[in-house]
Design a protein around this motif. Structure first.
Motif, PDB file in Angstrom:
ATOM      1  N   THR A  24       0.836  -1.189   0.000  1.00  0.00           N
ATOM      2  CA  THR A  24       0.000   0.000   0.000  1.00  0.00           C
ATOM      3  C   THR A  24       0.878   1.248   0.000  1.00  0.00           C
ATOM      4  OG1 THR A  24      -1.716  -1.153   1.244  1.00  0.00           O
ATOM      5  CG2 THR A  24      -1.815   1.230   1.261  1.00  0.00           C
ATOM      6  N   GLY A  25       0.451   2.247  -0.760  1.00  0.00           N
ATOM      7  CA  GLY A  25       1.139   3.528  -0.770  1.00  0.00           C
ATOM      8  C   GLY A  25       0.148   4.657  -0.564  1.00  0.00           C
ATOM      9  N   SER A  31      -2.118  14.472  -2.358  1.00  0.00           N
ATOM     10  CA  SER A  31      -2.278  14.362  -0.916  1.00  0.00           C
ATOM     11  C   SER A  31      -3.608  13.670  -0.581  1.00  0.00           C
ATOM     12  CB  SER A  31      -2.250  15.751  -0.285  1.00  0.00           C
ATOM     13  OG  SER A  31      -2.439  15.660   1.103  1.00  0.00           O
ATOM     14  N   GLY A  32      -3.536  12.643   0.238  1.00  0.00           N
ATOM     15  CA  GLY A  32      -4.730  11.929   0.662  1.00  0.00           C
ATOM     16  C   GLY A  32      -5.099  10.733  -0.191  1.00  0.00           C
ATOM     17  N   ARG A  57      -7.822   4.951  -3.914  1.00  0.00           N
ATOM     18  CA  ARG A  57      -8.758   5.893  -3.303  1.00  0.00           C
ATOM     19  C   ARG A  57      -8.232   7.277  -3.636  1.00  0.00           C
ATOM     20  NH1 ARG A  57      -8.571   5.388   2.540  1.00  0.00           N
ATOM     21  NH2 ARG A  57      -6.949   6.942   2.379  1.00  0.00           N
ATOM     22  N   VAL A  58      -9.008   8.006  -4.423  1.00  0.00           N
ATOM     23  CA  VAL A  58      -8.536   9.291  -4.939  1.00  0.00           C
ATOM     24  C   VAL A  58      -9.507  10.398  -4.536  1.00  0.00           C
ATOM     25  CG1 VAL A  58      -7.880  10.563  -7.001  1.00  0.00           C
ATOM     26  CG2 VAL A  58      -7.547   8.084  -6.918  1.00  0.00           C
TER      27      VAL A  58
END
Length: 136
Positions: A24-25, A31-32, A57-58
């Motif tokens: 995971t990154g 950011s986020g 997840r954007v």
């Protein structure tokens, strides 16, 4: 009955093995954001399954978040049949307030069966789910 004196359960006492790894990154492109890739292997009594799982997840802005997902499955059965599946989807959340949001989940499943005795089969499924969420 087997040698133990207990009733035979028709092979239901199998030793299945599962192995899963994930990387995971966070905040890779923005950011986020969050992106992950996972690999899962299952060695079951009647088939082996290898799956690749990709997820992101954007945050688009303060209210909108997109979660794209992709899963690839490779199933090989002991009887010689095999199945390949591709499952893309997109989950979207739009926050209306602090505890209220609209959700939309859209996706598909594309699968191909290779039958050992012929008659290959292709299937396609699509889904759409929309909802309203309020956390109390």
């Amino acid at each position: 009955r087997d040698d133990s004196g207990l009733p035979d359960n028709d092979g239901l006492d199998s030793d299945d093995w599962y192995l899963y790894g994930q990387i995971t990154g966070n905040s890779l492109f923005k950011s986020g954001d969050m992106f992950s890739a996972g690999l899962r292997y299952t060695d079951a009594e009647r088939m082996d399954i290898t799956s690749l799982l990709l997820r992101g997840r954007v945050p688009v802005n303060e209210r909108l978040r997109l979660t794209p997902r992709l899963r690839l499955d490779f199933r090989d059965r002991d009887d010689g049949d095999s199945q390949r599946r591709v499952l893309p989807s997109l989950f979207t959340t739009y926050r209306l307030g602090k505890r209220t949001s609209l959700e939309l989940d859209i996706g598909a499943e594309f699968s191909h069966f290779d039958r050992a005795e012929g008659e290959d089969q292709d299937d396609r499924f699509f889904y759409l789910s929309a909802g309203y969420r309020h956390d109390f």
